[in-house]
Design an enzyme around this catalytic site. Structure first.
Site, mmCIF file in Angstrom:
data_model
loop_
_atom_site.group_PDB
_atom_site.id
_atom_site.type_symbol
_atom_site.label_atom_id
_atom_site.label_comp_id
_atom_site.label_asym_id
_atom_site.label_seq_id
_atom_site.Cartn_x
_atom_site.Cartn_y
_atom_site.Cartn_z
ATOM 1 N N GLY A 46 0.836 -1.199 0.000
ATOM 2 C CA GLY A 46 0.000 0.000 0.000
ATOM 3 C C GLY A 46 0.865 1.241 0.000
ATOM 4 C CD GLN A 51 3.348 5.860 2.640
ATOM 5 O OE1 GLN A 51 2.374 5.332 2.119
ATOM 6 N NE2 GLN A 51 4.296 5.163 3.230
ATOM 7 C CB CYS A 94 5.071 2.144 7.348
ATOM 8 S SG CYS A 94 4.594 3.656 6.517
ATOM 9 C CG LEU A 95 6.574 1.022 1.312
ATOM 10 C CD1 LEU A 95 6.009 1.307 -0.073
ATOM 11 C CD2 LEU A 95 7.690 -0.005 1.235
ATOM 12 C CG HIS A 136 -0.846 1.232 7.117
ATOM 13 N ND1 HIS A 136 0.085 0.706 7.980
ATOM 14 C CD2 HIS A 136 -0.160 2.090 6.320
ATOM 15 C CE1 HIS A 136 1.275 1.232 7.735
ATOM 16 N NE2 HIS A 136 1.161 2.077 6.730
ATOM 17 C CD GLU A 137 -1.171 2.526 2.618
ATOM 18 O OE1 GLU A 137 -0.719 3.684 2.556
ATOM 19 O OE2 GLU A 137 -0.462 1.549 2.933
ATOM 20 C CG HIS A 140 0.204 6.768 5.365
ATOM 21 N ND1 HIS A 140 1.317 7.273 5.998
ATOM 22 C CD2 HIS A 140 0.468 5.451 5.150
ATOM 23 C CE1 HIS A 140 2.205 6.294 6.156
ATOM 24 N NE2 HIS A 140 1.708 5.177 5.658
HETATM 25 ZN ZN ZN Z 1 2.517 3.273 5.664
#
Ligand code: ZN
Length: 169
Positions: A46, A51, A94-95, A136-137, A140
């Protein structure tokens, strides 16, 4: 399509509340394709627009298992309109916080309303990993990171390591 730079914590952009998208146009469609390519390249399941430095309410996810065909979703202005009382615990990463993982408890099912890439409203019922990933997204685009769901002790430990890693970059 092109691969975008993924912003890592600490960065104030990750803490901003993203703006609603008023019009789904070619630029938004191109951005979502680039986000998907960036996510697959990372690799991740995701990615949210902040991000990659763009504070718009856009997320992409693909939670298909490696033995399943790809199942990408591109969601504009996604909103949780219903979530279950029942929660599941899943190890999240998480990226924007590479190398850090922790168990997070979230509702196990979620009904999400969003605009698709053609600007049409969709309502989708999700469960399990896909439900968790979408939550989760959506966090963000509200400036929330998965570590915010942890105890302050665990959260601070990870955030301190990220600050140290940034200094070393
Ligand atoms: Zn994330």
């Amino acid at each position: 399509m092109s691969i975008l730079k993924i912003i890592k914590e600490p960065d104030p952009i990750l803490r901003k509340k993203s703006q609603t998208v008023d019009r789904v146009d070619e630029n938004i469609q191109r951005l979502m394709n680039d986000m998907l390519e960036t996510m697959y390249n990372a690799p991740g399941v995701g990615l949210a627009a902040p991000q990659v430095g763009i504070t718009k309410r856009i997320i992409v996810v693909d939670c298909a298992r490696t033995d399943e065909p790809p199942a990408p979703y591109k969601m504009i202005n996604p909103e949780l309109i219903d979530t279950s009382k029942e929660e599941i615990i899943n190890e999240e990463g998480c990226l924007s916080l590479p190398g850090h993982y922790a168990d997070v408890s979230r509702p196990s099912t979620a009904r999400v309303r969003y605009l698709d890439e053609n600007g049409n409203q969709q309502i989708m019922d999700t469960e399990g990993l896909l439900a968790v990933c979408i939550q989760h997204e959506i966090d963000h685009i509200n400036g929330i990171l998965f570590v915010d769901h942890l105890s302050s002790l665990k959260r601070n430990m990870i955030l301190k390591k990220m600050v140290k890693a940034k200094k070393e970059r």
